[in-house]
Design a protein around this motif. Structure first.
Motif, PDB file in Angstrom:
ATOM      1  N   LEU A 198      -5.122  -2.490  -4.458  1.00 51.29           N
ATOM      2  CA  LEU A 198      -3.887  -1.812  -4.807  1.00 51.29           C
ATOM      3  C   LEU A 198      -3.822  -1.529  -6.299  1.00 51.29           C
ATOM      4  O   LEU A 198      -3.352  -0.470  -6.722  1.00 51.29           O
ATOM      5  CB  LEU A 198      -2.686  -2.657  -4.372  1.00 51.29           C
ATOM      6  CG  LEU A 198      -2.542  -2.879  -2.870  1.00 51.29           C
ATOM      7  CD1 LEU A 198      -1.334  -3.743  -2.574  1.00 51.29           C
ATOM      8  CD2 LEU A 198      -2.427  -1.553  -2.139  1.00 51.29           C
ATOM      9  N   ALA A 201       2.334   1.630  -3.422  1.00 54.30           N
ATOM     10  CA  ALA A 201       1.321   2.116  -4.361  1.00 54.30           C
ATOM     11  C   ALA A 201       1.093   3.606  -4.181  1.00 54.30           C
ATOM     12  O   ALA A 201       1.002   4.361  -5.156  1.00 54.30           O
ATOM     13  CB  ALA A 201       0.020   1.344  -4.171  1.00 54.30           C
ATOM     14  N   ASP A 202       1.008   4.057  -2.937  1.00 56.22           N
ATOM     15  CA  ASP A 202       0.800   5.482  -2.667  1.00 56.22           C
ATOM     16  C   ASP A 202       1.953   6.310  -3.220  1.00 56.22           C
ATOM     17  O   ASP A 202       1.748   7.392  -3.783  1.00 56.22           O
ATOM     18  CB  ASP A 202       0.653   5.721  -1.164  1.00 56.22           C
ATOM     19  CG  ASP A 202      -0.638   5.156  -0.599  1.00 56.22           C
ATOM     20  OD1 ASP A 202      -1.550   4.846  -1.383  1.00 56.22           O
ATOM     21  OD2 ASP A 202      -0.717   4.996   0.633  1.00 56.22           O
ATOM     22  N   ARG A 203       3.172   5.806  -3.056  1.00 55.37           N
ATOM     23  CA  ARG A 203       4.331   6.555  -3.551  1.00 55.37           C
ATOM     24  C   ARG A 203       4.322   6.626  -5.069  1.00 55.37           C
ATOM     25  O   ARG A 203       4.555   7.692  -5.652  1.00 55.37           O
ATOM     26  CB  ARG A 203       5.633   5.921  -3.059  1.00 55.37           C
ATOM     27  CG  ARG A 203       6.858   6.735  -3.448  1.00 55.37           C
ATOM     28  CD  ARG A 203       8.128   6.265  -2.777  1.00 55.37           C
ATOM     29  NE  ARG A 203       8.650   5.057  -3.398  1.00 55.37           N
ATOM     30  CZ  ARG A 203       9.887   4.589  -3.152  1.00 55.37           C
ATOM     31  NH1 ARG A 203      10.676   5.206  -2.280  1.00 55.37           N
ATOM     32  NH2 ARG A 203      10.315   3.505  -3.743  1.00 55.37           N
ATOM     33  N   ALA A 231      -5.457   1.594  -7.300  1.00 56.86           N
ATOM     34  CA  ALA A 231      -4.902   2.857  -6.825  1.00 56.86           C
ATOM     35  C   ALA A 231      -4.465   3.762  -7.962  1.00 56.86           C
ATOM     36  O   ALA A 231      -4.575   4.988  -7.864  1.00 56.86           O
ATOM     37  CB  ALA A 231      -3.725   2.592  -5.881  1.00 56.86           C
ATOM     38  N   ALA A 232      -3.936   3.178  -9.029  1.00 55.87           N
ATOM     39  CA  ALA A 232      -3.414   3.986 -10.132  1.00 55.87           C
ATOM     40  C   ALA A 232      -4.472   4.340 -11.160  1.00 55.87           C
ATOM     41  O   ALA A 232      -4.232   5.198 -12.011  1.00 55.87           O
ATOM     42  CB  ALA A 232      -2.265   3.250 -10.816  1.00 55.87           C
ATOM     43  N   VAL A 277       1.765   6.452  -7.080  1.00 52.80           N
ATOM     44  CA  VAL A 277       0.672   7.308  -7.546  1.00 52.80           C
ATOM     45  C   VAL A 277       1.030   8.779  -7.362  1.00 52.80           C
ATOM     46  O   VAL A 277       0.774   9.614  -8.239  1.00 52.80           O
ATOM     47  CB  VAL A 277      -0.637   6.947  -6.819  1.00 52.80           C
ATOM     48  CG1 VAL A 277      -1.700   8.015  -7.050  1.00 52.80           C
ATOM     49  CG2 VAL A 277      -1.148   5.591  -7.308  1.00 52.80           C
ATOM     50  N   THR A 278       1.631   9.125  -6.231  1.00 57.83           N
ATOM     51  CA  THR A 278       2.029  10.512  -5.984  1.00 57.83           C
ATOM     52  C   THR A 278       3.050  10.976  -7.017  1.00 57.83           C
ATOM     53  O   THR A 278       2.946  12.074  -7.575  1.00 57.83           O
ATOM     54  CB  THR A 278       2.614  10.659  -4.573  1.00 57.83           C
ATOM     55  OG1 THR A 278       1.606  10.334  -3.618  1.00 57.83           O
ATOM     56  CG2 THR A 278       3.098  12.072  -4.324  1.00 57.83           C
ATOM     57  N   GLN A 279       4.036  10.138  -7.297  1.00 59.16           N
ATOM     58  CA  GLN A 279       5.072  10.503  -8.259  1.00 59.16           C
ATOM     59  C   GLN A 279       4.507  10.577  -9.677  1.00 59.16           C
ATOM     60  O   GLN A 279       4.882  11.465 -10.461  1.00 59.16           O
ATOM     61  CB  GLN A 279       6.217   9.496  -8.205  1.00 59.16           C
ATOM     62  CG  GLN A 279       7.005   9.551  -6.901  1.00 59.16           C
ATOM     63  CD  GLN A 279       8.061   8.461  -6.812  1.00 59.16           C
ATOM     64  OE1 GLN A 279       8.087   7.535  -7.618  1.00 59.16           O
ATOM     65  NE2 GLN A 279       8.931   8.569  -5.819  1.00 59.16           N
ATOM     66  N   GLN A 303       0.827  -1.205   0.000  1.00 59.07           N
ATOM     67  CA  GLN A 303       0.000   0.000   0.000  1.00 59.07           C
ATOM     68  C   GLN A 303       0.858   1.249   0.000  1.00 59.07           C
ATOM     69  O   GLN A 303       0.585   2.212  -0.729  1.00 59.07           O
ATOM     70  CB  GLN A 303      -0.933   0.002   1.212  1.00 59.07           C
ATOM     71  CG  GLN A 303      -1.903   1.173   1.216  1.00 59.07           C
ATOM     72  CD  GLN A 303      -2.838   1.148   0.030  1.00 59.07           C
ATOM     73  OE1 GLN A 303      -3.635   0.226  -0.119  1.00 59.07           O
ATOM     74  NE2 GLN A 303      -2.753   2.166  -0.835  1.00 59.07           N
ATOM     75  N   ALA A 304       1.907   1.258   0.818  1.00 54.24           N
ATOM     76  CA  ALA A 304       2.799   2.422   0.864  1.00 54.24           C
ATOM     77  C   ALA A 304       3.495   2.614  -0.478  1.00 54.24           C
ATOM     78  O   ALA A 304       3.674   3.749  -0.949  1.00 54.24           O
ATOM     79  CB  ALA A 304       3.816   2.255   1.982  1.00 54.24           C
ATOM     80  N   ARG A 333       1.396  11.283 -10.508  1.00 52.86           N
ATOM     81  CA  ARG A 333       0.564  12.487 -10.600  1.00 52.86           C
ATOM     82  C   ARG A 333       1.438  13.714 -10.849  1.00 52.86           C
ATOM     83  O   ARG A 333       1.103  14.576 -11.675  1.00 52.86           O
ATOM     84  CB  ARG A 333      -0.243  12.662  -9.310  1.00 52.86           C
ATOM     85  CG  ARG A 333      -1.180  13.877  -9.354  1.00 52.86           C
ATOM     86  CD  ARG A 333      -1.933  14.067  -8.054  1.00 52.86           C
ATOM     87  NE  ARG A 333      -2.914  13.000  -7.836  1.00 52.86           N
ATOM     88  CZ  ARG A 333      -2.827  12.073  -6.897  1.00 52.86           C
ATOM     89  NH1 ARG A 333      -1.781  12.062  -6.073  1.00 52.86           N
ATOM     90  NH2 ARG A 333      -3.763  11.160  -6.756  1.00 52.86           N
TER      91      ARG A 333
END
Length: 204
Positions: free
Chosen positions: A127, A68-70, A130-131, A72-74, A65-66, A76
């Motif tokens: 997950l 995936a979050d990273r 997420a994207a 997605v942030t990058q 999860q962490a 974006r």
């Protein structure tokens, strides 16, 4: 030395260690798949003990999860840089493609595990989802760029052109990521040439 100096240093070391663990997770998930990946393998890839890993992440699910979050942030941020609306008009198509392609290629080169991880059938649905909003935004932004360059193009044709252009890009990205040095640069040029050839008739 102030009383806050040591906690800040510990926090900085902790953030660095978390980043190292996530880097290792990307490698192991991409190599082995989500189901076969283990926290032991991830810890070994990061050069730490499993106990040290568990100080930061409770289990494999938390790691994924962490990560995936990273990603997605990058991603974006890369899309925001690529689709600066100030550059949609008033520049040659070649310059526009440079500004759009380079940030997203750079993201994929810096994160070779992104597609390998999220495209795997064994990735948990939550997950993998997420994207998807970011990918949807990519289509919307591509359509907006085409609309700005060719305002008379019908909406259905604009959408179709955007979808095909994205497919061309996505088909070339694995070749670009797998190459190195001069060959990678040559493949990026070929990617832009392919996009230019497809788009020029509508948005030159």
């Amino acid at each position: 030395m102030t009383g806050t100096t040591v906690p800040r240093r510990r926090q900085a070391r902790g953030e660095l260690r978390m980043a190292q663990i996530l880097d290792a997770s990307a490698v192991v998930f991409a190599r082995a798949g989500y189901e076969k990946a283990t926290t032991v393998a991830i810890a070994a890839e990061a050069g730490i003990s499993p106990g040290s890993l568990y100080q930061f992440f409770a289990n494999k699910e938390a790691l994924a999860q962490a990560l995936a979050d990273r990603f997605v942030t990058q991603l974006r941020a890369a899309h925001q840089e690529a689709f600066d609306e100030a550059h949609f008009t008033g520049v040659p198509l070649d310059a526009l493609l440079d500004r759009m392609v380079d940030p997203i290629v750079a993201f994929n080169v810096a994160n070779p595990g992104f597609k390998a991880l999220f495209a795997r059938p064994d990735m948990p649905a939550g997950l993998a989802d997420a994207a998807r909003p970011i990918q949807s935004a990519l289509l919307t932004r591509t359509e907006a760029m085409i609309g700005a360059r060719a305002p008379g193009l019908p909406a259905a044709e604009r959408s179709r052109t955007a979808r095909v252009a994205i497919q061309i890009f996505q088909a070339m990205v694995p070749l670009v990521v797998a190459a190195e040095g001069a060959e990678r640069a040559a493949l990026v040029r070929e990617l832009k040439r392919a996009l230019h050839g497809y788009l020029a008739a509508d948005i030159a």
